[in-house]
Design an enzyme around this catalytic site. Structure first.
Site, PDB file in Angstrom:
ATOM      1  N   LYS A  53       6.763  23.220 -13.112  1.00  0.00           N
ATOM      2  CA  LYS A  53       5.937  22.475 -12.797  1.00  0.00           C
ATOM      3  C   LYS A  53       6.004  21.909 -11.493  1.00  0.00           C
ATOM      4  CE  LYS A  53       4.907  17.574 -13.472  1.00  0.00           C
ATOM      5  NZ  LYS A  53       4.955  16.452 -15.014  1.00  0.00           N
TER       6      LYS A  53
ATOM      7  N   ARG B  27      -4.032  21.954 -13.012  1.00  0.00           N
ATOM      8  CA  ARG B  27      -2.920  20.163 -13.669  1.00  0.00           C
ATOM      9  C   ARG B  27      -2.876  20.659 -15.221  1.00  0.00           C
ATOM     10  NH1 ARG B  27       0.746  16.086 -10.634  1.00  0.00           N
ATOM     11  NH2 ARG B  27       1.525  15.251 -12.457  1.00  0.00           N
TER      12      ARG B  27
ATOM     13  N   HIS C  72      -1.221  17.323 -25.379  1.00  0.00           N
ATOM     14  CA  HIS C  72      -1.324  15.620 -25.239  1.00  0.00           C
ATOM     15  C   HIS C  72      -2.396  14.515 -25.728  1.00  0.00           C
ATOM     16  CE1 HIS C  72       1.377  16.894 -22.938  1.00  0.00           C
ATOM     17  NE2 HIS C  72       2.319  15.548 -22.424  1.00  0.00           N
TER      18      HIS C  72
ATOM     19  N   HIS D  33      -0.972  11.149 -27.357  1.00  0.00           N
ATOM     20  CA  HIS D  33      -1.232   9.954 -26.673  1.00  0.00           C
ATOM     21  C   HIS D  33      -1.471   9.613 -27.962  1.00  0.00           C
ATOM     22  CE1 HIS D  33      -0.637  11.050 -22.167  1.00  0.00           C
ATOM     23  NE2 HIS D  33      -0.028  10.635 -22.673  1.00  0.00           N
TER      24      HIS D  33
ATOM     25  N   ARG E 217       0.829  -1.512  -0.180  1.00  0.00           N
ATOM     26  CA  ARG E 217       0.173  -0.302  -0.082  1.00  0.00           C
ATOM     27  C   ARG E 217       0.794   1.747  -0.094  1.00  0.00           C
ATOM     28  NH1 ARG E 217      -3.300  -2.619   3.595  1.00  0.00           N
ATOM     29  NH2 ARG E 217      -4.812  -3.718   2.389  1.00  0.00           N
TER      30      ARG E 217
ATOM     31  N   GLU F 111       9.039  18.453 -24.166  1.00  0.00           N
ATOM     32  CA  GLU F 111       8.503  18.710 -22.926  1.00  0.00           C
ATOM     33  C   GLU F 111       9.101  20.749 -22.929  1.00  0.00           C
ATOM     34  OE1 GLU F 111       5.954  17.600 -21.458  1.00  0.00           O
ATOM     35  OE2 GLU F 111       6.275  14.525 -22.304  1.00  0.00           O
TER      36      GLU F 111
ATOM     37  N   LYS G 161       3.160  11.872 -10.718  1.00  0.00           N
ATOM     38  CA  LYS G 161       1.711  10.997 -12.076  1.00  0.00           C
ATOM     39  C   LYS G 161       2.858   9.656 -12.445  1.00  0.00           C
ATOM     40  CE  LYS G 161      -0.884  13.370 -14.852  1.00  0.00           C
ATOM     41  NZ  LYS G 161      -1.229  14.266 -15.185  1.00  0.00           N
TER      42      LYS G 161
ATOM     43  N   HIS H 260       7.516   9.773 -27.684  1.00  0.00           N
ATOM     44  CA  HIS H 260       6.573  10.862 -26.766  1.00  0.00           C
ATOM     45  C   HIS H 260       6.212  11.800 -27.211  1.00  0.00           C
ATOM     46  CE1 HIS H 260       3.667  11.324 -23.678  1.00  0.00           C
ATOM     47  NE2 HIS H 260       4.749  12.659 -22.921  1.00  0.00           N
TER      48      HIS H 260
ATOM     49  N   GLU I  73      -4.724  16.791 -10.352  1.00  0.00           N
ATOM     50  CA  GLU I  73      -5.250  17.196 -11.752  1.00  0.00           C
ATOM     51  C   GLU I  73      -7.001  17.903 -11.313  1.00  0.00           C
ATOM     52  OE1 GLU I  73      -3.422  15.761 -14.992  1.00  0.00           O
ATOM     53  OE2 GLU I  73      -4.788  16.015 -16.277  1.00  0.00           O
TER      54      GLU I  73
ATOM     55  N   ASN J 173      -1.237  19.139 -19.966  1.00  0.00           N
ATOM     56  CA  ASN J 173      -1.711  18.687 -21.032  1.00  0.00           C
ATOM     57  C   ASN J 173      -1.832  19.195 -22.017  1.00  0.00           C
ATOM     58  OD1 ASN J 173      -1.635  16.269 -18.937  1.00  0.00           O
ATOM     59  ND2 ASN J 173      -3.705  16.700 -18.395  1.00  0.00           N
TER      60      ASN J 173
HETATM   61  P1  NAD Z   1      12.236   6.005 -22.129  1.00  0.00           P
HETATM   62  O1  NAD Z   1      12.112   5.762 -20.909  1.00  0.00           O
HETATM   63  O2  NAD Z   1      11.686   4.900 -22.819  1.00  0.00           O
HETATM   64  O3  NAD Z   1      13.659   6.137 -22.141  1.00  0.00           O
HETATM   65  C1  NAD Z   1      14.040   6.202 -23.190  1.00  0.00           C
HETATM   66  C2  NAD Z   1      15.335   5.027 -24.063  1.00  0.00           C
HETATM   67  O4  NAD Z   1      16.165   5.662 -23.580  1.00  0.00           O
HETATM   68  C3  NAD Z   1      15.164   3.741 -23.330  1.00  0.00           C
HETATM   69  O5  NAD Z   1      15.369   3.029 -24.718  1.00  0.00           O
HETATM   70  C4  NAD Z   1      16.136   4.238 -22.256  1.00  0.00           C
HETATM   71  O6  NAD Z   1      16.405   3.010 -22.460  1.00  0.00           O
HETATM   72  C5  NAD Z   1      16.805   5.094 -22.806  1.00  0.00           C
HETATM   73  N1  NAD Z   1      17.846   5.871 -22.044  1.00  0.00           N
HETATM   74  C6  NAD Z   1      17.593   6.309 -21.130  1.00  0.00           C
HETATM   75  N2  NAD Z   1      18.740   7.410 -20.254  1.00  0.00           N
HETATM   76  C7  NAD Z   1      19.618   6.849 -20.878  1.00  0.00           C
HETATM   77  C8  NAD Z   1      20.693   7.757 -20.787  1.00  0.00           C
HETATM   78  N3  NAD Z   1      21.521   8.470 -20.033  1.00  0.00           N
HETATM   79  N4  NAD Z   1      21.984   7.426 -22.009  1.00  0.00           N
HETATM   80  C9  NAD Z   1      20.908   6.556 -22.356  1.00  0.00           C
HETATM   81  N5  NAD Z   1      19.901   5.964 -23.106  1.00  0.00           N
HETATM   82  C10 NAD Z   1      19.327   5.951 -22.201  1.00  0.00           C
HETATM   83  O7  NAD Z   1      11.667   7.564 -22.314  1.00  0.00           O
HETATM   84  P2  NAD Z   1      11.290   8.703 -21.534  1.00  0.00           P
HETATM   85  O8  NAD Z   1      11.201   9.515 -23.284  1.00  0.00           O
HETATM   86  O9  NAD Z   1      12.343   9.123 -20.536  1.00  0.00           O
HETATM   87  O10 NAD Z   1      10.187   8.673 -20.712  1.00  0.00           O
HETATM   88  C11 NAD Z   1       8.424   8.524 -22.279  1.00  0.00           C
HETATM   89  C12 NAD Z   1       7.362   7.693 -20.383  1.00  0.00           C
HETATM   90  O11 NAD Z   1       6.980   9.247 -20.032  1.00  0.00           O
HETATM   91  C13 NAD Z   1       5.707   7.506 -21.827  1.00  0.00           C
HETATM   92  O12 NAD Z   1       6.201   6.094 -21.603  1.00  0.00           O
HETATM   93  C14 NAD Z   1       5.250   8.339 -20.508  1.00  0.00           C
HETATM   94  O13 NAD Z   1       4.083   8.586 -20.714  1.00  0.00           O
HETATM   95  C15 NAD Z   1       5.570   9.146 -19.912  1.00  0.00           C
HETATM   96  N6  NAD Z   1       5.910  10.164 -18.858  1.00  0.00           N
HETATM   97  C16 NAD Z   1       5.438  10.879 -18.172  1.00  0.00           C
HETATM   98  C17 NAD Z   1       5.062  11.395 -17.179  1.00  0.00           C
HETATM   99  C18 NAD Z   1       4.491  11.392 -16.009  1.00  0.00           C
HETATM  100  O14 NAD Z   1       3.808  12.827 -15.636  1.00  0.00           O
HETATM  101  N7  NAD Z   1       4.212  11.006 -15.531  1.00  0.00           N
HETATM  102  C19 NAD Z   1       5.472  12.930 -17.539  1.00  0.00           C
HETATM  103  C20 NAD Z   1       5.463  12.293 -19.584  1.00  0.00           C
HETATM  104  C21 NAD Z   1       6.172  11.878 -20.461  1.00  0.00           C
HETATM  105  N1  GLY Z   2       3.022  15.305 -17.639  1.00  0.00           N
HETATM  106  C1  GLY Z   2       1.606  15.921 -17.311  1.00  0.00           C
HETATM  107  C2  GLY Z   2       1.101  15.863 -15.692  1.00  0.00           C
HETATM  108  O1  GLY Z   2       2.716  15.583 -14.933  1.00  0.00           O
HETATM  109  O2  GLY Z   2       0.735  16.406 -15.335  1.00  0.00           O
END
Ligand code: NAD
Ligand code: GLY
Length: 368
Positions: free
Chosen positions: A227, A241, A248, A252, A121, A185, A143, A265, A237, A245
């Protein structure tokens, strides 16, 4: 070192931004007064490069870490991977005071954060984002979650980390496509909140593309500040917040309808933001000069601003849009821009407005 705080009462935390922070992971975690047992969740690519220094730093500070490596890529953001992590945590006897370190990009951060939010939990977790996107966005604000076949991030929780460590050195090994994707972003923050940042990005883009350290540090810190400010006012949100998006809903839907992994993304939301800017011109009177500047900045960064769709894929994309979390009462609500630096959320968009996006979502006659 730059420090930004996220003010959320007793769940407040710091975002630290500097080169070389990974080596200090153990010391930083020791300050949090957590249990000795912990788990690093990372992916197969990041793990090869950074698991060892993270692991050693934790051991040196007296912790007993377990290393969990998931396959790199969006496909790992799924419930079955969460379950595998739970089993590993239970086998290593992690208990309530134990903690998780999310070492990687947004995929690892979202997944590991969700594991932390739900195992027993909820146990504490620390974000160590290694992509630009994760440093400016996904590691901040709590998130967490995973995807379903039906859509992105459809299962999740709001769950704040105890600390975010942005090690600028980690960005040096990021492939260019991933780095540029993160810039989508970064640009978003200028559009939604800060016209000065937007103009700075226009001026400093060449330095940013070269990953020039000082420029990068300042820009990442400003994005995190924005942020933190937004999340501090509206953690779950209910209203404000939603502006995060921007782009997005379409972004998405592009990711979902083309199969996770085809578009990164950031690439998908670059197209989504340009499309949202077009809608903003028709609906909110965004000046065409501003819409042009937005599109030009994405183009200059090397991000896509168009997608070609045949009839079938176009239908799939609109169906995915209707499934988005931003849909309520059957209406798709958009974040739209009045001008660069100022947006409005909850804007109702009727189907006939979609014609305003036809030069971004370009219809072709080629077969599916
Ligand atoms: P990712 O985590 O898939 O990383 C991208 C690629 O880069 C992967 O292959 C990873 O192994 C590689 N990588 C990571 N760091 C590295 C480094 N320092 N050196 C070499 N390779 C490296 O993708 P991302 O773009 O970081 O994240 C995308 C995800 O984030 C999506 O799932 C999206 O929905 C999510 N997201 C979440 C929020 C939130 O608020 N939680 C906001 C925006 C996006
Ligand atoms: N990336 C959108 C949020 O964190 O709300």
């Amino acid at each position: 070192m730059r420090t930004v705080s996220v003010e959320l009462g007793d769940r407040s935390y710091a975002i630290k931004i500097a080169p070389g922070l990974l080596k200090q992971l153990g010391q930083e975690c020791a300050r949090l007064k957590l249990g000795r047992r912990c788990a690093i969740i990372t992916d197969s690519i990041v793990g090869k490069k950074y698991a060892r220094p993270a692991f050693e730093s934790l051991v040196l500070a007296g912790f007993e870490p377990l290393l969990i490596i998931i396959p790199a890529g969006e496909k790992s953001k799924r419930v079955s991977v969460v379950e595998k992590c739970f089993d590993r945590l239970a086998a290593h006897r992690l208990e309530r005071k134990s903690f998780i370190v999310a070492l990687g990009g947004g995929v690892v951060g979202d997944l590991a954060g969700f594991v932390a939010a739900t195992y027993l939990r909820g146990i504490p977790f620390v974000q160590v984002p290694t992509t630009l996107l994760a440093q400016v966005d996904s590691s901040v604000g709590g998130k967490t979650g995973v995807n379903l076949q039906a859509g992105k991030n459809l299962v999740g929780a709001f769950y704040q980390p105890q600390l975010v460590l942005c090690d600028l050195d980690a960005l040096k090994t990021l492939p260019n496509r991933e780095y540029v994707s993160g810039l989508a972003e970064v640009i978003k923050y200028g559009v939604i909140y800060d016209a000065i940042l937007f103009a700075q990005l226009e001026r400093q883009l060449p330095k940013l593309l070269q990953r020039e350290a000082a420029t990068l540090a300042a820009v990442i810190a400003r994005c995190c500040e924005i942020k933190a400010n937004i999340v501090g006012q509206d953690e779950t949100e209910s209203d404000l917040r939603a502006i995060l998006n921007f782009g997005h809903t379409i972004g998405h839907a592009i990711e979902n309808s083309s199969g996770y992994g085809k578009f990164l993304h950031g690439e998908a939301i670059a197209i989504g933001q340009v499309a949202a800017a077009k809608l903003s011109q028709t609906i909110l009177g965004l000046p065409s000069a501003d819409a042009e500047r937005i599109e030009q900045l994405f183009v200059a960064a090397g991000l896509p601003v168009r997608i070609k769709l045949n009839g079938k894929r176009r239908e799939k994309l609109f169906a995915a849009m209707r499934l988005d979390k931003k849909v309520s009462g059957g209406e798709i609500k958009f974040v739209l821009a009045e001008k660069i630096g100022k947006v409005r959320f909850g804007c109702k968009v009727q189907s006939h407005h979609f014609s305003g996006m036809t030069d971004v979502l370009v219809t072709t006659r080629r077969p599916a």
